[in-house]
Structure formats: structure tokens, C-alpha cells
Write a protein that holds these residues in place. Structure first.
Motif, PDB file in Angstrom:
ATOM      1  N   ASP A 182     -32.089 -94.818  -9.481  1.00 34.94           N
ATOM      2  CA  ASP A 182     -30.561 -94.237  -9.328  1.00 34.94           C
ATOM      3  C   ASP A 182     -29.674 -95.674  -9.200  1.00 34.94           C
ATOM      4  N   VAL A 183     -28.858 -95.955 -10.274  1.00 31.99           N
ATOM      5  CA  VAL A 183     -28.156 -97.033 -10.093  1.00 31.99           C
ATOM      6  C   VAL A 183     -26.598 -97.093  -9.839  1.00 31.99           C
ATOM      7  N   GLU A 184     -26.142 -97.584  -8.685  1.00 36.27           N
ATOM      8  CA  GLU A 184     -24.841 -97.272  -8.311  1.00 36.27           C
ATOM      9  C   GLU A 184     -23.791 -98.289  -8.926  1.00 36.27           C
ATOM     10  N   HIS A 185     -24.398 -99.169  -9.462  1.00 35.10           N
ATOM     11  CA  HIS A 185     -23.358-100.190 -10.242  1.00 35.10           C
ATOM     12  C   HIS A 185     -23.154-100.105 -11.643  1.00 35.10           C
ATOM     13  N   GLY A 186     -22.014-100.057 -12.275  1.00 39.66           N
ATOM     14  CA  GLY A 186     -21.743-100.108 -13.814  1.00 39.66           C
ATOM     15  C   GLY A 186     -21.714-101.719 -14.139  1.00 39.66           C
ATOM     16  N   LEU A 187     -21.193-101.982 -15.337  1.00 40.13           N
ATOM     17  CA  LEU A 187     -21.257-103.311 -15.789  1.00 40.13           C
ATOM     18  C   LEU A 187     -20.060-104.090 -15.326  1.00 40.13           C
ATOM     19  N   ALA A 188     -19.249-103.602 -14.432  1.00 40.55           N
ATOM     20  CA  ALA A 188     -18.280-104.428 -13.657  1.00 40.55           C
ATOM     21  C   ALA A 188     -18.854-105.265 -12.728  1.00 40.55           C
ATOM     22  N   LEU A 189     -20.168-104.902 -12.428  1.00 38.85           N
ATOM     23  CA  LEU A 189     -20.764-106.033 -11.535  1.00 38.85           C
ATOM     24  C   LEU A 189     -21.030-107.287 -12.016  1.00 38.85           C
ATOM     25  N   LEU A 190     -20.931-107.384 -13.495  1.00 44.22           N
ATOM     26  CA  LEU A 190     -21.445-108.619 -14.428  1.00 44.22           C
ATOM     27  C   LEU A 190     -20.073-109.441 -14.174  1.00 44.22           C
ATOM     28  N   GLU A 191     -19.089-109.096 -13.772  1.00 45.11           N
ATOM     29  CA  GLU A 191     -17.817-109.808 -13.745  1.00 45.11           C
ATOM     30  C   GLU A 191     -17.903-110.745 -12.539  1.00 45.11           C
ATOM     31  N   THR A 192     -18.876-110.686 -11.714  1.00 47.33           N
ATOM     32  CA  THR A 192     -18.687-111.422 -10.354  1.00 47.33           C
ATOM     33  C   THR A 192     -19.981-112.252 -10.281  1.00 47.33           C
ATOM     34  N   ALA A 193     -20.999-111.538 -11.023  1.00 47.67           N
ATOM     35  CA  ALA A 193     -22.553-112.169 -10.798  1.00 47.67           C
ATOM     36  C   ALA A 193     -22.609-113.626 -11.261  1.00 47.67           C
ATOM     37  N   ASP A 194     -23.241-114.255 -10.392  1.00 46.05           N
ATOM     38  CA  ASP A 194     -23.681-115.811 -10.800  1.00 46.05           C
ATOM     39  C   ASP A 194     -24.586-115.847 -11.660  1.00 46.05           C
ATOM     40  N   ILE A 195     -25.779-114.932 -11.597  1.00 44.60           N
ATOM     41  CA  ILE A 195     -26.976-114.748 -12.482  1.00 44.60           C
ATOM     42  C   ILE A 195     -27.264-113.368 -12.863  1.00 44.60           C
ATOM     43  N   ILE A 196     -27.305-113.443 -14.312  1.00 38.66           N
ATOM     44  CA  ILE A 196     -27.422-111.955 -14.863  1.00 38.66           C
ATOM     45  C   ILE A 196     -28.692-112.041 -15.528  1.00 38.66           C
ATOM     46  N   ILE A 197     -29.623-111.052 -15.370  1.00 38.68           N
ATOM     47  CA  ILE A 197     -30.927-110.884 -15.739  1.00 38.68           C
ATOM     48  C   ILE A 197     -31.335-109.552 -16.570  1.00 38.68           C
ATOM     49  N   ILE A 198     -31.704-109.870 -17.767  1.00 40.14           N
ATOM     50  CA  ILE A 198     -32.186-108.461 -18.824  1.00 40.14           C
ATOM     51  C   ILE A 198     -33.654-108.640 -18.672  1.00 40.14           C
ATOM     52  N   PRO A 199     -34.170-107.889 -17.958  1.00 35.22           N
ATOM     53  CA  PRO A 199     -35.595-108.148 -17.595  1.00 35.22           C
ATOM     54  C   PRO A 199     -36.352-107.423 -19.051  1.00 35.22           C
ATOM     55  N   PHE A 200     -36.008-106.623 -19.906  1.00 28.96           N
ATOM     56  CA  PHE A 200     -36.690-105.926 -20.782  1.00 28.96           C
ATOM     57  C   PHE A 200     -35.497-105.458 -21.931  1.00 28.96           C
ATOM     58  N   TRP A 201     -36.232-105.249 -23.035  1.00 36.63           N
ATOM     59  CA  TRP A 201     -35.484-104.575 -23.809  1.00 36.63           C
ATOM     60  C   TRP A 201     -36.577-103.645 -24.915  1.00 36.63           C
ATOM     61  N   HIS A 202     -36.226-102.506 -24.932  1.00 38.41           N
ATOM     62  CA  HIS A 202     -37.468-101.566 -25.504  1.00 38.41           C
ATOM     63  C   HIS A 202     -37.805-101.569 -27.110  1.00 38.41           C
ATOM     64  N   HIS A 203     -36.955-101.958 -27.717  1.00 35.46           N
ATOM     65  CA  HIS A 203     -37.254-102.503 -29.153  1.00 35.46           C
ATOM     66  C   HIS A 203     -36.310-103.188 -30.088  1.00 35.46           C
ATOM     67  N   PRO A 204     -36.833-104.162 -30.698  1.00 37.60           N
ATOM     68  CA  PRO A 204     -36.077-105.421 -31.431  1.00 37.60           C
ATOM     69  C   PRO A 204     -35.133-104.462 -32.374  1.00 37.60           C
ATOM     70  N   ASP A 205     -35.411-103.418 -32.830  1.00 35.15           N
ATOM     71  CA  ASP A 205     -34.619-102.895 -33.966  1.00 35.15           C
ATOM     72  C   ASP A 205     -33.276-102.227 -33.442  1.00 35.15           C
ATOM     73  N   GLU A 206     -33.243-101.928 -32.246  1.00 35.17           N
ATOM     74  CA  GLU A 206     -32.185-101.386 -31.817  1.00 35.17           C
ATOM     75  C   GLU A 206     -30.993-102.447 -30.935  1.00 35.17           C
ATOM     76  N   LYS A 207     -30.031-102.400 -31.352  1.00 36.91           N
ATOM     77  CA  LYS A 207     -28.952-103.263 -30.983  1.00 36.91           C
ATOM     78  C   LYS A 207     -28.227-102.716 -29.630  1.00 36.91           C
ATOM     79  N   PRO A 208     -28.207-103.489 -28.686  1.00 34.36           N
ATOM     80  CA  PRO A 208     -27.603-102.835 -27.269  1.00 34.36           C
ATOM     81  C   PRO A 208     -26.344-102.518 -27.602  1.00 34.36           C
ATOM     82  N   ALA A 209     -25.700-101.809 -26.345  1.00 40.98           N
ATOM     83  CA  ALA A 209     -24.546-101.298 -26.354  1.00 40.98           C
ATOM     84  C   ALA A 209     -23.455-102.239 -26.485  1.00 40.98           C
ATOM     85  N   PRO A 210     -22.176-102.268 -27.188  1.00 39.77           N
ATOM     86  CA  PRO A 210     -21.255-103.155 -27.364  1.00 39.77           C
ATOM     87  C   PRO A 210     -20.844-103.623 -26.011  1.00 39.77           C
TER      88      PRO A 210
END
Length: 320
Positions: free
Chosen positions: A57-85
Motif C-alpha cells: 500500500d503506497v500512500e504517496h503519489g508522484l508529488a513526492l518526486l518534487e522534493t526528493a534528493d535521490i529518486i530510485i526506479i528499482p525495476f521495470w517489467h518490460h522493455p517494450d512498454e513505455k512508462p507513463a508520461p
């Protein structure tokens, strides 16, 4: 000094192992509170399901990225799929304002889909090297690096390399002493020698469409410990030296020398892993002219010495 804010992005179908790496390194494995402040966010605050039935259960949306010093994308499920804009735009804004943006394993694809890695150095899992290079020829893919750093854009190879990468982030911000303490808590090496080339399978062609060359390859595999001249090999297949060279390259996409070196290195790995022979004996059995030339070629290909490679795959008690 205020704590650095670390935002870990959870995406639908995430891998629990990959997700747990930064969560542990910047969370419970930290022996000193107050250095990093870790949060988890997603495209929208909600329950996010993994690829193995586990959900969070995730309580934060992408607004958290506006103040983060380090942002980590730990995984992506498939190279064919482009992430959400929305995610891609948020990553670009974060990097432009000075944040570090990190892609672990296939998370590197997310960074490049965001347009952040054009002309820059990057790493990803070795199994996706060809796919990545084909899709993104403008990215300088380092196929051996465990992790890379290029102007606050940090990427890693697969699985355990994500731990190496996260430890390096701690090392860069807080020094080696803290990174070493975190590594000890996780019972992992604080720094690993070599790169992912030591794990890459580079198969030598078993057969080709040329029956004459196939017969020669079978012969060479049975006589790797012997020297071979182009003239002798050409005579074996009843061709002129020039015709033989052309046929061999067409059949294997390698020169004779390249094929022999690749096959001998593959044989040496098998011997190092399955026997107790010394490095000198392995060099002779695999067909290298001398132990020195064997060590040089092995190090150039795998970024480890034969003894180091053996220890990595058999444990420190194995003879070298």
C-alpha cells in the motif's frame, strides 16, 4: 545536516527482490538514523501489486518526486512498454532541479525513455544488452560495469549489482565508513571487484551451415591444447588460405583467432570451476601459449584474473 530524501518508485508488476534492495539499504540497514529519509511513491497513491502476488500500500503519489534528493526506479517489467508520461515528466523535472535519478537493472529503461540518458554512459542487465543497444544507440552502454554514474544519472546492472549501486550512493554522500557498516549489516561485500562480464554467457557457435567448417570446429574443440596455423587449418578443409579465411568468417562471424580465443576462454572457465588444476595447468589444457598470455586474455575479457574468477564461483577455499 538535514537528511537526504530518497524516493523509491513502485510500479505495477514490480519485482519484490529488486524493490527490497534500496528499501533495505536506505532503511533498516542504516546504522545511523538521520542520514537518509526514505519514502515510497507510485503513479497514484494506491495498492501496487508485484509480479509474484505480493502487494504494498503506497500512500504517496508522484508529488513526492518534487522534493526528493535521490529518486530510485528499482525495476521495470518490460522493455517494450513505455512508462507513463507523468512519471517520465516528473523524472525530468527532478533531474533538472538537481536531484539524482537512479535506474536499477531494467529501471535504466525508464531513465532512457525519459530522455535523460542520450549521449551518456549507462548500465543494465547483461541479458538485455543487445536489446538496449538496438533500441537506444545514442546511449553509451557499458556492458561490463556493475553501475555507472554520469551527471547525477546513476544506473546499475541486474540483481545484486543494485546493492553495489546503492552502497556507492551512500559512499558518495556519507563516506566509505558508513557504506561499509551498511554492507556488514547486510552481509555483503562493501565493494566487489570486476564487472558483470564475469557472469555473461558469450556462447561460441556450436555449428554452422557450412559442413566443412563444422568438421573443422569439431576437430579444433578436440585439440584446443595444440597450436594451429591458418595454413594447416586451410589444408584440413582442402581450401586455399584465402578461401578458408573467407568461409570461416562467413560461417562463424569470427576470425579463426577470435574463435579459438573465445573457445579456449570458455574451456578455461569450465576447468577453473570443475577441477583443482593450477592456473598454469589450466592455461596449458585450454591451449594458451603461456600462463602469462592466459592471464592477460582472461583479465581483458572478464575483468578478473583466473584466480579471482575461480574464487568468485567456487569460494575462497579453492586452489588457485
Amino acid at each position: 545536516m538535514s537528511a537526504l530524501r530518497v524516493a523509491i518508485v513502485a510500479t505495477e508488476g514490480f519485482s519484490p527482490f529488486h524493490f527490497s534492495v534500496p528499501s533495505m539499504v536506505f532503511g533498516k540497514a542504516l546504522p545511523e538514523p538521520g542520514r537518509f529519509e526514505m519514502h515510497i511513491c507510485a503513479l497514484t497513491p494506491d495498492r501496487v501489486c508485484s509480479d509474484s502476488g505480493i502487494s504494498i500500500d503506497v500512500e504517496h503519489g508522484l508529488a513526492l518526486l518534487e522534493t526528493a534528493d535521490i529518486i530510485i526506479i528499482p525495476f521495470w517489467h518490460h522493455p517494450d512498454e513505455k512508462p507513463a508520461p507523468e512519471l517520465l515528466a516528473a523524472l525530468v523535472r527532478a533531474w533538472q532541479r538537481g536531484a539524482e535519478v537512479v535506474g536499477l537493472c531494467l529501471g535504466t529503461y525508464v531513465l532512457v525513455y525519459a530522455g535523460l540518458l542520450a549521449g551518456r554512459r549507462a548500465a543494465t542487465h547483461w541479458e538485455f544488452e543487445r536489446d538496449f543497444s538496438r533500441r537506444f544507440p545514442d546511449v553509451q552502454l557499458d556492458s561490463n560495469a556493475l553501475y555507472t554514474r554520469d551527471d547525477r544519472l546513476i544506473t546499475s546492472a541486474g540483481t545484486e549489482a543494485g546493492i553495489d549501486c546503492c552502497l556507492d550512493i551512500i559512499r558518495c554522500h556519507c563516506g566509505g565508513a558508513l557504506a561499509n557498516r551498511v554492507a556488514r549489516r547486510m552481509v555483503v561485500p562493501p565493494y566487489r571487484d570486476g564487472g558483470q562480464a564475469q557472469f555473461i554467457e558469450r556462447p561460441v557457435p556450436e555449428t554452422t551451415r557450412d559442413t566443412h567448417i563444422n568438421a573443422l570446429l569439431d576437430y579444433l574443440r578436440s585439440h584446443l591444447d595444440q597450436p594451429h596455423s591458418l595454413d594447416a587449418l586451410a589444408a584440413f578443409v582442402s581450401m586455399s588460405r584465402r578461401t578458408f579465411t573467407r568461409h570461416f568468417i562467413k560461417a562463424t562471424s569470427m576470425t579463426v583467432g577470435e574463435w579459438l580465443t573465445a573457445e579456449r576462454l570458455q574451456r578455461s572457465q569450465m576447468l577453473l570451476k570443475s577441477s583443482d588444476h593450477s592456473v598454469e595447468v589450466v592455461a596449458h589444457m585450454a591451449g594458451f601459449a603461456s600462463p602469462i598470455s592466459f592471464r592477460q586474455r582472461f583479465k581483458a575479457r572478464f575483468n578478473l584474473s583466473p584466480s579471482e574468477w575461480r574464487r568468485a564461483f567456487r569460494g575462497p577455499a579453492s586452489p588457485s
